[in-house]
Design an enzyme around this catalytic site. Structure first.
Site, PDB file in Angstrom:
ATOM      1  N   ASP A  99       0.816  -1.199   0.000  1.00  0.00           N
ATOM      2  CA  ASP A  99       0.000   0.000   0.000  1.00  0.00           C
ATOM      3  C   ASP A  99       0.858   1.262   0.000  1.00  0.00           C
ATOM      4  O   ASP A  99       1.342   1.691   1.054  1.00  0.00           O
ATOM      5  CB  ASP A  99      -0.898  -0.026   1.247  1.00  0.00           C
ATOM      6  CG  ASP A  99      -1.789   1.182   1.347  1.00  0.00           C
ATOM      7  OD1 ASP A  99      -2.455   1.339   2.390  1.00  0.00           O
ATOM      8  OD2 ASP A  99      -1.832   1.969   0.377  1.00  0.00           O
ATOM      9  N   ASP A 145      -1.337   5.441  -5.326  1.00  0.00           N
ATOM     10  CA  ASP A 145      -1.773   4.636  -4.192  1.00  0.00           C
ATOM     11  C   ASP A 145      -2.174   3.210  -4.573  1.00  0.00           C
ATOM     12  O   ASP A 145      -3.320   2.957  -4.969  1.00  0.00           O
ATOM     13  CB  ASP A 145      -2.947   5.337  -3.500  1.00  0.00           C
ATOM     14  CG  ASP A 145      -3.435   4.552  -2.297  1.00  0.00           C
ATOM     15  OD1 ASP A 145      -4.522   4.881  -1.789  1.00  0.00           O
ATOM     16  OD2 ASP A 145      -2.728   3.610  -1.880  1.00  0.00           O
TER      17      ASP A 145
HETATM   18  O1  LIG Z   1      -6.042   5.048   2.630  1.00  0.00           O
HETATM   19  C1  LIG Z   1      -5.692   5.203   1.486  1.00  0.00           C
HETATM   20  C2  LIG Z   1      -5.884   6.537   0.765  1.00  0.00           C
HETATM   21  C3  LIG Z   1      -4.660   7.376   1.062  1.00  0.00           C
HETATM   22 CL1  LIG Z   1      -4.684   8.840   0.105  1.00  0.00          CL
HETATM   23  N1  LIG Z   1      -5.029   4.255   0.760  1.00  0.00           N
HETATM   24  N2  LIG Z   1      -4.684   3.057   1.321  1.00  0.00           N
HETATM   25  C4  LIG Z   1      -5.621   2.161   1.693  1.00  0.00           C
HETATM   26  N3  LIG Z   1      -5.317   1.035   2.362  1.00  0.00           N
HETATM   27  C5  LIG Z   1      -6.471   0.265   2.661  1.00  0.00           C
HETATM   28  C6  LIG Z   1      -7.589   1.083   2.038  1.00  0.00           C
HETATM   29  N4  LIG Z   1      -6.924   2.236   1.443  1.00  0.00           N
END
Ligand SMILES: O=C(CCCl)NNC1=[NH+]CCN1
Length: 322
Positions: free
Chosen positions: A31, A214
């Site tokens: 991530d 992302d």
């Molecule tokens: O939380 C975000 C957005 C950051 Cl701008 N991305 N990462 C993620 N991991 C699990 C769900 N989403």
């Protein structure tokens, strides 16, 4: 030591990488939009563990507890997790980090229970790591000194096995040149200006907007003006709250979407902008609203079309056609 780890697509939502934590194998979601490495652990309620591999610190001879350290993360999609912290040896592809902060889950939100991932590897900047009282470095930050180049790359082709490369770029995974732009890491993300876009061949400005690369988000999320401009060009499309986003007839003719990354456009082919069947003959759009704010989120659908290079020297972000 440079290396490459295979990333396997999982129910069309994410790509999972088999990772060794203290000699225990877990399928983790890499991530680039967060900075915590956390794992399903034996400390979770057993009802949360079904269908998951999980880490048991007492089974690892190299685990060291960080007494009194805790973590608690909430993601943009409303999911979250929390627990305590230790360190252990983490191996990804051919890259090993000893003493990596490993965040053990004591609680996870329902989305994670039903999701295939056994945890996440955060690859954003440690300024947004949630460990208290002392934020911890990411796997990539800890690995950097052992890599030929301080970079990693994401190769996530649609519906096919991909890879994360550490320490080098692999020109068998892309064509043409890699186009780089400076990254502003002040918010902890791989973030850059993204002040215009094209729907088909029509250019629109979105002044003051940025983009975040992302891999932890599935879709392409942009401001409402961009989303409206796009679906205005898809006859019969509509926002369907019961489906949670914009849908259109699966036979619809979709325009391409070009997003600006720094000063350069990346064109997402129309085929990738149909995320698949929502219900019956209606299909769900890969472009959806990010809601409020001026930070667009370019998720896995972007990486289906582009090899993404995350370079800590600079820092900079580069993309090349897959
Ligand atoms: O939380 C975000 C957005 C950051 Cl701008 N991305 N990462 C993620 N991991 C699990 C769900 N989403």
């Amino acid at each position: 030591q440079d290396g490459s780890a295979t990333a396997v697509p999982s129910d069309g939502v994410e790509y999972l990488v088999s990772t060794s934590v203290g000699g225990q194998s877990l399928n983790l979601d890499f991530d680039t939009g967060s900075a915590d490495l956390w794992v399903f652990s034996s400390e979770l309620p057993s009802s949360d563990l079904s269908g998951h591999s999980y880490y048991t610190s007492s089974d690892s001879s190299t685990f060291q507890s960080l007494s009194g350290y805790t973590w608690d993360i909430s993601y943009a999609d409303g999911s979250g997790a929390s627990g305590n912290v230790g360190t252990d040896t983490v191996v990804i592809g051919g890259t090993t980090v000893e003493g990596q902060a490993v965040e053990l889950a004591e609680k996870v939100s329902s989305t994670f229970v039903s999701d295939a991932a056994d945890g996440l590897v955060g690859l954003a900047f440690s300024s947004i790591n949630t460990v208290s009282p002392t934020p911890q470095s990411t796997f990539f930050e800890n690995a950097q000194s052992s890599l030929d180049s301080p970079l990693f790359a994401a190769y996530l082709p649609n519906n096919a096995d991909g890879a994360y490369d550490f320490g080098y770029t692999d020109d068998s995974k892309y064509s043409g040149d890699i186009t780089y732009t400076d990254v502003d890491s002040s918010n902890g993300f791989w973030e850059y200006p993204s002040t215009s876009y094209k729907v088909g061949s029509t250019t629109h400005s979105q002044s003051g907007y940025t983009g975040i690369s992302d891999t932890g988000t599935t879709l392409i999320l942009m401001g409402d003006s961009a989303v409206t401009a796009y679906y205005d060009q898809v006859s019969g499309s509509s926002y369907d709250s019961s489906q949670g986003g914009y849908v259109f007839d699966c036979s619809a003719d979709l325009p391409t979407l070009s997003i600006s990354i720094g000063g350069n456009y990346a064109t997402i082919p129309a085929s990738l902008l149909n995320f698949g069947t929502a219900s019956g003959s209606s299909c769900f759009g890969s472009l959806q609203s990010v809601g409020s704010g001026t930070q667009n989120i370019y998720g896995d659908v972007f990486f289906n079309a582009f090899y993404g290079v995350f370079d800590a020297s600079g820092p900079s972000f580069g993309f090349a056609t897959v």
